[in-house]
Motif scaffolding. Sequence first.
Motif, PDB file in Angstrom:
ATOM      1  N   LYS A  87       0.846  -1.186   0.000  1.00 57.47           N
ATOM      2  CA  LYS A  87       0.000   0.000   0.000  1.00 57.47           C
ATOM      3  C   LYS A  87       0.884   1.238   0.000  1.00 57.47           C
ATOM      4  O   LYS A  87       1.828   1.344   0.780  1.00 57.47           O
TER       5      LYS A  87
ATOM      6  N   SER B 171       1.135   5.480   0.133  1.00 56.38           N
ATOM      7  CA  SER B 171       0.436   6.701   0.516  1.00 56.38           C
ATOM      8  C   SER B 171       0.229   7.550  -0.733  1.00 56.38           C
ATOM      9  O   SER B 171       0.868   7.338  -1.774  1.00 56.38           O
ATOM     10  N   LYS B 172      -0.662   8.521  -0.610  1.00 57.05           N
ATOM     11  CA  LYS B 172      -0.934   9.415  -1.733  1.00 57.05           C
ATOM     12  C   LYS B 172       0.347  10.133  -2.168  1.00 57.05           C
ATOM     13  O   LYS B 172       0.623  10.259  -3.361  1.00 57.05           O
ATOM     14  N   ASP B 173       1.151  10.553  -1.198  1.00 56.16           N
ATOM     15  CA  ASP B 173       2.407  11.251  -1.513  1.00 56.16           C
ATOM     16  C   ASP B 173       3.384  10.346  -2.264  1.00 56.16           C
ATOM     17  O   ASP B 173       4.031  10.772  -3.225  1.00 56.16           O
ATOM     18  N   LYS B 174       3.499   9.087  -1.821  1.00 56.84           N
ATOM     19  CA  LYS B 174       4.417   8.152  -2.498  1.00 56.84           C
ATOM     20  C   LYS B 174       3.960   7.863  -3.925  1.00 56.84           C
ATOM     21  O   LYS B 174       4.776   7.757  -4.838  1.00 56.84           O
ATOM     22  N   ARG B 175       2.646   7.734  -4.130  1.00 57.47           N
ATOM     23  CA  ARG B 175       2.115   7.507  -5.492  1.00 57.47           C
ATOM     24  C   ARG B 175       2.470   8.682  -6.396  1.00 57.47           C
ATOM     25  O   ARG B 175       2.927   8.496  -7.529  1.00 57.47           O
ATOM     26  N   LYS B 176       2.245   9.901  -5.880  1.00 54.63           N
ATOM     27  CA  LYS B 176       2.563  11.101  -6.683  1.00 54.63           C
ATOM     28  C   LYS B 176       4.043  11.134  -7.031  1.00 54.63           C
ATOM     29  O   LYS B 176       4.418  11.446  -8.163  1.00 54.63           O
TER      30      LYS B 176
END
Length: 84
Positions: free
Chosen positions: A72, A74-79
């Motif tokens: 999973k 985080s939103k920051d890691k995906r960006k």
Amino acid sequence: MEKIVIQTKDKSKLDLVKSMLEAMRIDFKVVTDQVVSKENPSPSRDPYFDNPKNIENILEGVKQAQSGKVVKLSKDKRKKMLGL
């Protein structure tokens, strides 16, 4: 092109059908139940889902997720991974 789906649990009958097709020089291919039974699930009929390999990859991913083999983000890691 038309398709004929033959379902039997009796391997000897299936072997007989294959032998008959070979004798008549009719091309055929053997696919798994998953590929045969699944129609294109896309409402827009996206051709991506017509490729049996793509469906196999999706089903494998579902199995992995169900067994807990997921990461999973985080939103920051995906960006960051997408360079956004």
